[in-house]
Write an enzyme that holds these catalytic residues in place. Structure first.
Site, short mmCIF file in Angstrom:
data_model
loop_
_atom_site.label_atom_id
_atom_site.label_comp_id
_atom_site.label_asym_id
_atom_site.label_seq_id
_atom_site.Cartn_x
_atom_site.Cartn_y
_atom_site.Cartn_z
N ASP A 81 44.58 31.21 24.07
CA ASP A 81 45.04 31.29 25.45
C ASP A 81 45.45 32.73 25.70
O ASP A 81 45.14 33.63 24.89
CB ASP A 81 46.21 30.32 25.66
CG ASP A 81 46.36 29.91 27.13
OD1 ASP A 81 46.27 30.79 28.00
OD2 ASP A 81 46.58 28.72 27.38
N ALA A 136 46.97 19.45 26.65
CA ALA A 136 48.00 19.90 25.71
C ALA A 136 48.15 21.40 25.91
O ALA A 136 47.20 22.09 26.28
CB ALA A 136 47.61 19.58 24.27
N LYS A 137 49.33 21.89 25.66
CA LYS A 137 49.55 23.32 25.84
C LYS A 137 50.72 23.73 24.93
O LYS A 137 51.68 22.98 24.74
CB LYS A 137 49.90 23.63 27.29
CG LYS A 137 49.49 25.03 27.75
CD LYS A 137 47.99 25.10 27.93
CE LYS A 137 47.58 26.39 28.63
NZ LYS A 137 46.12 26.51 28.72
N GLY A 138 50.61 24.93 24.42
CA GLY A 138 51.70 25.45 23.59
C GLY A 138 51.96 26.90 23.90
O GLY A 138 51.15 27.59 24.52
#
Length: 657
Positions: free
Chosen positions: A609, A542-544
């Site tokens: 991040d 998952a990444k945002g």
């Protein structure tokens, strides 16, 4: 010249002729005391005797003064009966500042003599001319002459002569004429007190006028009535008492006689005037063409004694498309969208033309703007400008798209039947779209709306700072591969962000992106690498990422960091808005005011991040606050966010739990 006729009669009383004297009176006729002129002396004596007042009494002396100072030409011509009635009427005034009018028609109906008594302080050349014109119109005549006289009383006496036009003698209502003259003589400040009294009661209106001591500029008084001033003052008082830092309010109106496309708007501003460069683009993006702008200054006292300085900007505008303006329908939506833009709740772009073009409130326009922003991030080939033009060319379909959004996602009124009906109406309308580009764009808008699984649009009565919607990515047309399992797109005027999740249980961080136009492409690339490189550690990724849109002009690093943190907080809150909560006993609590099309889904990871390595405590604080606050009453929401602290390091190394 004057004419004096002396009729002659024979012994039997039969009329035999007339001696006529034509010419101007000598100066002595005007300079001598009237009691020294036989004809006038007789008239004065007759009136004095008929009045029966003691010559030494106050009223007797006042009557003598009235007769001695009576207009001389009028005194020669008036009859005894007429003189008696007029003199007694003047005597009853007693010098009080009231309006009183006396009319005398010439026996040959060639002119009318009008004696007006009025408050001296209220008379001016403009009012005098207006009164003369009023008398001429009422008496079917023309303005001929006027003469003013002032004594030691508070009254001024003006003798008007109105030359009569041909025709029957009109019946003049003296009382009505006096009322109309009173209105003419009212000062603007008098009207303001009366308007306040009409709105708040006589005593309260007078008290408020004295306490506020409003001072409107002469320019304002020349443009607007006192009743309009009371409304403007109330708006400014509300602004002064409001905690809103933006002290600006808009008011839409029209004047009688305005052309169909014309619309007028007042901006009430407390403090410094708004520059035209700040307002003009907003109006143009609303589909308005500014014709003229005036500004008027005023001041008033608040309850706390503070003297407030204000400016009213008055704009004359037209609809750019030339369509007629129905002000009762458009007033509230137009005022609302201006307030939203000026306070940073809505962006100023050509989507706002839909407020008038499609009759949509600004928050509904935000739905379409957010969809367009998502499409741009999804590598859609058309620009935002072109999408704006498409929706404005097809305002009916724009309204139907919003209707579809409501039919699918309203927390209490959503239904499959309503959504199906809205979809059928869109499909029917699309058949009449002549442009292939427009058809493609509108179908993509419909496709996105049809695959929204959740949205926070209705939370807190629509007052959330960002709009978030969760999407079923596999059903979205032309979406770049690989397609996430679910994604959440967040839009606000201050920031935009996306959260891509490739499985029901997936891990990854949130990134502070510096790529405004394609941050989703950046996030998608990172999550692809995550799937390949970290397959053993993180089987499903998952990444945002988010992009702060409000630039910091100073270039100060602390200011830039504060701006980024503010955007991050909006992003985290928006993600939590549409994520289920999990109680300690395992029970799932759906978010409030959210229609769910995807069943239970309480999982969300927001690890750190690039750019957010130090933001874990911020995310935990938000989650903990919401767990004990307005939306999520149970602790696991905080525990869910705290789990991500193990992944706080941007390099993936575990941090302190």
């Amino acid at each position: 010249m004057d004419y004096v006729g002396v009729k002659t009669f024979d012994a039997a009383g039969k009329f035999t002729g007339e001696h006529r004297f034509v010419g101007p009176f000598t100066s002595s006729a005007y300079s001598l005391n009237p009691r020294q002129i036989p004809l006038l002396r007789q008239k004065i004596a007759a009136v004095t005797a008929r009045a029966g007042l003691a010559p030494s009494s106050h009223d007797g002396k006042a009557l003598a003064h009235i007769l001695d100072t009576f207009p001389r030409d009028e005194l020669f011509q008036v009859s005894d009966d007429e003189l008696y009635a007029i003199a007694l009427g003047i005597l009853r005034l007693g010098g009080r500042p009231k309006v009183r009018l006396f009319l005398r028609f010439d026996r040959f109906d060639r002119f009318v003599s009008a004696l007006l008594f009025a408050p001296r302080d209220h008379m001016n050349p403009m009012a005098r001319a207006r009164i003369h014109a009023l008398l001429a119109k009422t008496l079917n005549g023309r303005t001929s002459a006027s003469d003013a006289a002032i004594d030691e009383t508070a009254l001024v006496r003006i003798h008007f002569i109105i030359g009569r036009n041909a025709g029957p003698r009109p019946k003049a209502d003296i009382a009505q004429l006096e009322d109309e003259i009173t209105e003419i003589l009212k000062t603007w400040d008098d009207g303001l007190v009366e308007a306040m009294s009409a709105r708040h009661g006589r005593s309260e209106g007078a008290r408020m006028a004295a306490a506020r001591a409003p001072k409107f500029s002469p320019g304002y008084q020349g443009h607007f009535s006192a009743h309009e001033a009371v409304c403007d003052l109330e708006i400014l008082e509300l602004l002064a008492s409001s905690h809103d830092p933006v002290k600006v309010a808009a008011s839409v109106y029209r004047k009688a006689g305005d052309a169909a496309p014309v619309i007028r708007l007042k901006l009430h501003v407390l403090g410094e005037i708004l520059p035209l460069s700040a307002t003009l683009p907003v109006f143009e993006n609303l589909g308005l063409k500014v014709i003229a702008e005036d500004n008027f200054t005023l001041s008033f006292k608040r309850d706390d004694g503070w003297n407030a300085q204000a400016v009213i900007l008055d704009f004359l505008m037209e609809r750019a498309d030339g369509q007629p303006v129905h002000v009762d329908d458009i007033r509230e939506p137009l005022e609302d969208v201006f307030h939203a833009v000026i306070r940073g709740k809505a962006e100023s772009d050509n989507f706002n033309r839909l407020v008038m073009g499609a009759g949509l409130p600004w928050r509904d326009v935000t739905i379409l703007r957010a969809v367009a922003k998502f499409l741009r991030q999804s590598a859609f080939s058309f620009s935002q400008d072109y999408m704006e033009q498409t929706l404005n060319r097809n305002p009916q379909i724009a309204g139907l798209l919003v209707e579809l959004f409501f039919a699918r996602n309203h927390p209490t009124e959503a239904s499959e039947a309503a959504a199906k009906k809205a979809g059928e109406r869109i499909e029917a309308a699309l058949r009449d779209v002549p442009s292939l580009d427009d058809d493609r764009i509108l179908r993509r808008f419909r496709n996105v709306i049809e695959n929204i699984l959740r949205t926070n649009y209705w939370q807190e009565n629509g007052q959330r700072p960002a709009l978030a919607f969760k999407l079923d990515s596999h059903k979205l047309d032309e979406l770049p591969a690989p397609r996430p399992w679910r994604e959440i797109f967040v839009y606000s005027p201050a920031m935009e962000g996306v959260h891509l999740r490739f499985g029901k249980v997936a891990r990854g961080g949130l990134r502070w992106s510096d790529r405004r136009e394609d941050f989703r492409t950046e996030i998608l690339g990172l999550v692809k690498a995550q799937q390949v490189k970290n397959a053993v550690i993180v089987p499903v990724g998952a990444k945002g990422g988010f992009y702060p849109k409000l630039a910091v002009a100073t270039g100060d690093r602390e200011a830039m960091m504060a701006n980024g943190i503010a955007a991050y907080k909006i992003f985290i809150n928006a993600l939590l808005d549409i994520t289920d909560n999990l109680k300690p006993d395992g029970a799932v609590v759906p978010p409030k005011d959210v229609a769910r099309h995807d069943g239970d889904d309480p999982y969300l990871v927001v690890a750190a991040d690039k750019g957010t390595a130090t933001f874990s405590d911020i995310a935990n604080g938000i989650a903990e606050g919401r767990a004990s606050g307005w939306a999520m009453p149970s602790p696991p929401a905080a525990a869910m966010a705290m789990t991500t602290r193990k992944w706080a390091s941007p390099r993936g190394a575990p941090g302190k739990p």
